[in-house]
Design a protein around this motif. Structure first.
Motif, short mmCIF file in Angstrom:
data_model
loop_
_atom_site.label_atom_id
_atom_site.label_comp_id
_atom_site.label_asym_id
_atom_site.label_seq_id
_atom_site.Cartn_x
_atom_site.Cartn_y
_atom_site.Cartn_z
N UNK A 164 0.83 -1.21 0.00
CA UNK A 164 0.00 0.00 0.00
C UNK A 164 0.87 1.26 0.00
N UNK A 165 2.08 1.11 0.52
CA UNK A 165 3.01 2.27 0.51
C UNK A 165 3.27 2.72 -0.93
N UNK A 166 3.43 1.75 -1.82
CA UNK A 166 3.68 2.06 -3.23
C UNK A 166 2.49 2.77 -3.86
N UNK A 167 1.29 2.50 -3.35
CA UNK A 167 0.10 3.14 -3.92
C UNK A 167 -0.02 4.59 -3.45
N UNK A 168 0.88 4.99 -2.55
CA UNK A 168 0.87 6.39 -2.10
C UNK A 168 1.84 7.24 -2.91
N UNK A 169 2.52 6.64 -3.87
CA UNK A 169 3.37 7.40 -4.79
C UNK A 169 2.59 7.60 -6.08
N UNK A 170 2.80 8.74 -6.73
CA UNK A 170 2.13 8.92 -8.01
C UNK A 170 2.93 8.16 -9.07
#
Ligand SMILES: NC(=O)c1ccc[n+]([C@@H]2O[C@H](COP(=O)([O-])OP(=O)(O)OC[C@H]3O[C@@H](n4cnc5c(N)ncnc54)[C@H](OP(=O)(O)O)[C@@H]3O)[C@@H](O)[C@H]2O)c1
Length: 298
Positions: free
Chosen positions: A14-20
């Motif tokens: 989910x951390x990766x989904x917080x990057x554009x």
């Protein structure tokens, strides 16, 4: 159907989904509810496929209730409790462990090193590798976790990567090298594994949590040339690619779970208001086994 979630999953990806930017899953959108794995029960149904009381997993995530159609839900057995096991050993993370071992065809008698070993993926990967007849070495971030790996998960060797360099500890525990490396963390552990892998060794590239919060990409392992000299294979794992084998996974690992040969360990945080803290806790090693958020039932 109207579904009430009982447990939410918080996961490192989910951390990766917080990057554009473009990735294998689209980024979270500001102002919209977050998505993620969850397990809950049907409260009301206007379909023939599901009835009230049925237990279902879904990927709508961080919410107490939602409305969905049958194809958006996956039915699971209420006979297995707690239902949170469907987010862990019998869910996405357990399937990742299972798929990883298939990906590089782990064989009896081989030595496998697993980093992030006391987490959701690592703890199941180690138990499954033991069942496949491997010698299993794990690394984790505290003595409590090391003890959990040795005493509850049956790892042959476990060490705390925070007390000394991973390479030194690996050389000590596997002086003849390792055949397979299950990479959950990247960074120092990957570099150490590249050094100790035997000729024709294999790497399951599952995760790289040690770098997920980096603001700039870190340079790769300084010893990558081992790939050439030792003719290593490194395969990227994406659990989503294995969904067509979900029934096979559920049958095999569900059988182990019912027989008590694979244990599901979890860290439960209570209340939807604690979900953000639970997610952040993954990056501080606050979980042993799967980190889940339990929602109130009233
Ligand atoms: N490829 C796929 O399809 C797929 C699917 C699921 C998960 N994954 C990946 O698999 C890995 C494990 O996921 P999981 O769900 O099982 O999470 P997890 O291991 O249950 O939780 C994360 C753990 O990572 C460790 N950690 C945090 N920061 C670290 C750092 N800087 N260096 C080393 N370890 C660190 C912590 O344990 P310690 O106390 O030991 O540090 C923490 O408990 C993640 O990288 C995840 O992205 C990949």
């Amino acid at each position: 159907m109207l579904v009430r979630n009982r447990f939410l999953s918080v996961d490192p990806y989910m951390r990766g989904r917080m990057n554009s930017g473009k990735s294998y899953v689209p980024p979270f959108e500001i102002g919209k509810p977050l998505q993620g794995g969850a397990v809950g029960e049907v409260i009301e149904s206007r379909t023939r496929e599901f009835k009230p009381g049925d237990a279902v997993t879904s990927s709508f995530g961080w919410r107490e209730y939602f409305i969905a159609s049958p194809e958006e839900l996956h039915q699971v057995s209420r006979g297995i409790q707690p239902l949170s096991v469907y987010l862990g050993a019998l869910g996405m993370t357990g399937m990742t462990a299972w798929a990883g071992l298939h990906l590089v065809e782990v064989r009896p008698g081989e030595t496998i090193f697993i980093s992030g070993a006391a987490g959701a993926v690592g703890s199941v990967a180690g138990q499954l590798a033991k069942l496949r007849g491997c010698r299993v070495i794990g690394s984790a971030g505290s003595m409590e976790k090391v003890q959990f790996l040795r005493e509850e998960c049956g790892f042959d060797v476990a060490f705390d990567y925070k007390v000394g360099p991973v390479l030194e500890q690996l050389n000590l525990e596997a002086p003849d090298g390792i055949d397979v490396y299950f990479d959950n963390v990247g960074g120092e552990a990957l570099e150490a594994a590249l050094s100790v892998l035997r000729v024709h060794g294999r790497i399951i590239a599952c995760g790289g949590i040690s770098g997920y919060n980096d603001e700039k990409p870190r340079p790769g392992p300084s010893n990558l040339f081992n790939m050439t000299t030792k003719r290593l294979t490194m395969k990227g794992l994406m659990v989503l690619d294995w969904l067509d084998r979900q029934a096979e996974f559920e049958k095999e690992v569900g059988g182990y779970f019912k027989a008590g040969t694979v244990k599901h360990k979890e860290t439960v945080v209570k209340g939807i208001d604690k979900a953000v803290g639970a997610f952040l806790g993954l990056f501080q090693g606050q979980n042993v086994g799967k980190m889940v958020v339990e929602l109130a039932t009233h």
